[in-house]
Design an enzyme around this catalytic site. Structure first.
Site, PDB file in Angstrom:
ATOM      1  N   LYS A 231       0.820  -1.195   0.000  1.00 49.44           N
ATOM      2  CA  LYS A 231       0.000   0.000   0.000  1.00 49.44           C
ATOM      3  C   LYS A 231       0.860   1.252   0.000  1.00 49.44           C
ATOM      4  O   LYS A 231       0.501   2.254  -0.563  1.00 49.44           O
ATOM      5  CB  LYS A 231      -0.952   0.129   1.175  1.00 49.44           C
ATOM      6  CG  LYS A 231      -1.024  -0.962   2.136  1.00 49.44           C
ATOM      7  CD  LYS A 231      -2.013  -0.642   3.203  1.00 49.44           C
ATOM      8  CE  LYS A 231      -1.513  -1.089   4.567  1.00 49.44           C
ATOM      9  NZ  LYS A 231      -0.751  -2.320   4.541  1.00 49.44           N
TER      10      LYS A 231
HETATM   11  N1  GLU Z   1      -0.599  -3.580  10.194  1.00 53.06           N
HETATM   12  C1  GLU Z   1       0.047  -4.601   9.431  1.00 53.06           C
HETATM   13  C2  GLU Z   1       0.013  -4.244   7.959  1.00 53.06           C
HETATM   14  O1  GLU Z   1      -0.813  -3.462   7.531  1.00 53.06           O
HETATM   15  C3  GLU Z   1      -0.618  -5.946   9.585  1.00 53.06           C
HETATM   16  C4  GLU Z   1      -0.482  -6.476  10.943  1.00 53.06           C
HETATM   17  C5  GLU Z   1      -1.016  -7.873  11.156  1.00 53.06           C
HETATM   18  O2  GLU Z   1      -1.934  -8.319  10.450  1.00 53.06           O
HETATM   19  O3  GLU Z   1      -0.520  -8.493  12.078  1.00 53.06           O
HETATM   20  O4  GLU Z   1       0.836  -4.769   7.229  1.00 53.06           O
END
Ligand code: GLU
Length: 290
Positions: A231
């Site tokens: 992203k």
């Molecule tokens: N916040 C993380 C991300 O957007 C994902 C964290 C998770 O799923 O443990 O890559």
């Protein structure tokens, strides 16, 4: 809701708009939770403020709703959870499991990138990072529900890892472990790009006396040129105004047999049919192209 006890979650970082890779993780985690008759939660992982894109969290949440993926409980935001992270860190420090560290990137590079011990004297003019003490020879094994047996030599391959950064930010590893436990998450379904973080998270759970959830890592989505979608690169944002094509692509990337969309069918109706047809044994074990 039923009382199956299954609690899954989707935890995007607001570093950009929802893209095909994050939609795959959202849909995959939703399908597993719904199939188990459980709950599906959404958590905004907004601790890394310098990487946050203004408005991205709101756009991600809007997109999830447009894709028919509705959280069963109020959204949790990591930016509101500093006290919980602080309490966990103090608990570890009190028990000698976490320690301040003044090492620079250059110090780390000199030791091959694996941190074994702080090589610097305490510097009163500079805030330290705080690291977890990883005991000699620590290896973590776990069974991934999709990828099978996994093992990582956390001592040799990772070393004493950061829980609180020298720039005053909470590290993802600590925040995710504290939040998954506080939200009662029983199953983590997410992209395989996070597979090598899982042993660190299991170590932290053990250090904090928290339960270890089940883990299933979904295939990473690659673009046409074989690069991972991210992203932060703003690659392949999905269009919330036209949700079905992106849902169908995510469904196909999960290895599921094509499911046509009937004219005038709502997203919720399509998702209901997808749920009935969902077969986790078909999910590819390797990176997948959209
Ligand atoms: N916040 C993380 C991300 O957007 C994902 C964290 C998770 O799923 O443990 O890559």
């Amino acid at each position: 809701m039923t009382g199956s006890g299954y609690r899954g979650r989707f935890a995007p970082s607001p570093t950009g708009d929802l893209h095909a890779g994050s939609l795959l993780a959202a849909l995959g985690s939703w399908l597993f939770a719904r199939r188990a008759g459980g709950r599906w939660l959404v958590r905004v992982e907004d601790v890394d403020t310098p990487r946050e894109v203004p408005g991205a969290a709101a756009r991600q949440l809007h997109a999830l709703r447009a894709f028919g993926l509705h959280a069963d409980e109020p959204i949790v935001r990591q930016s509101a959870r500093h006290a919980a992270y602080r309490a966990a860190l103090e608990d570890l420090a009190d028990r000698g499991l976490a320690f301040p560290c003044w090492c620079s990137r250059a110090d780390l590079a000199a030791t091959g990138g694996v941190h074994r011990a702080c090589v610097r004297a305490p510097d009163p003019d500079r805030a330290p990072a705080v690291r977890l003490r990883v005991a000699d020879g620590t290896r973590v094994r776990f069974d991934d529900d999709l990828l099978g047996a996994q093992v990582q030599d956390v001592d040799a391959d990772v070393g004493d890892f950061v829980l609180y950064r020298a720039d005053g930010l909470w590290a993802y590893q600590l925040a995710v472990v504290v939040d998954d436990a506080d939200q009662g998450v029983t199953h983590v379904v997410r992209g395989a790009d996070l597979l090598d973080s899982t042993p660190r998270q299991i170590l932290l759970q053990r250090a904090l006396g928290l339960p270890t959830p089940g883990y299933a890592h979904l295939p990473v989505v690659l673009d046409d040129e074989g690069r991972k979608l991210s992203k932060s690169l703003a690659s392949n944002p999905v269009d919330p105004a036209n949700p079905l094509p992106a849902l169908q692509r995510a469904w196909a990337a999960l290895g599921q047999a094509a499911l046509q969309h009937f004219e005038d069918e709502t997203v919720s109706a399509w998702l209901g049919r997808a749920l009935a047809a969902f077969d986790p044994t078909k999910i590819p074990r390797t990176a997948t192209q959209l």
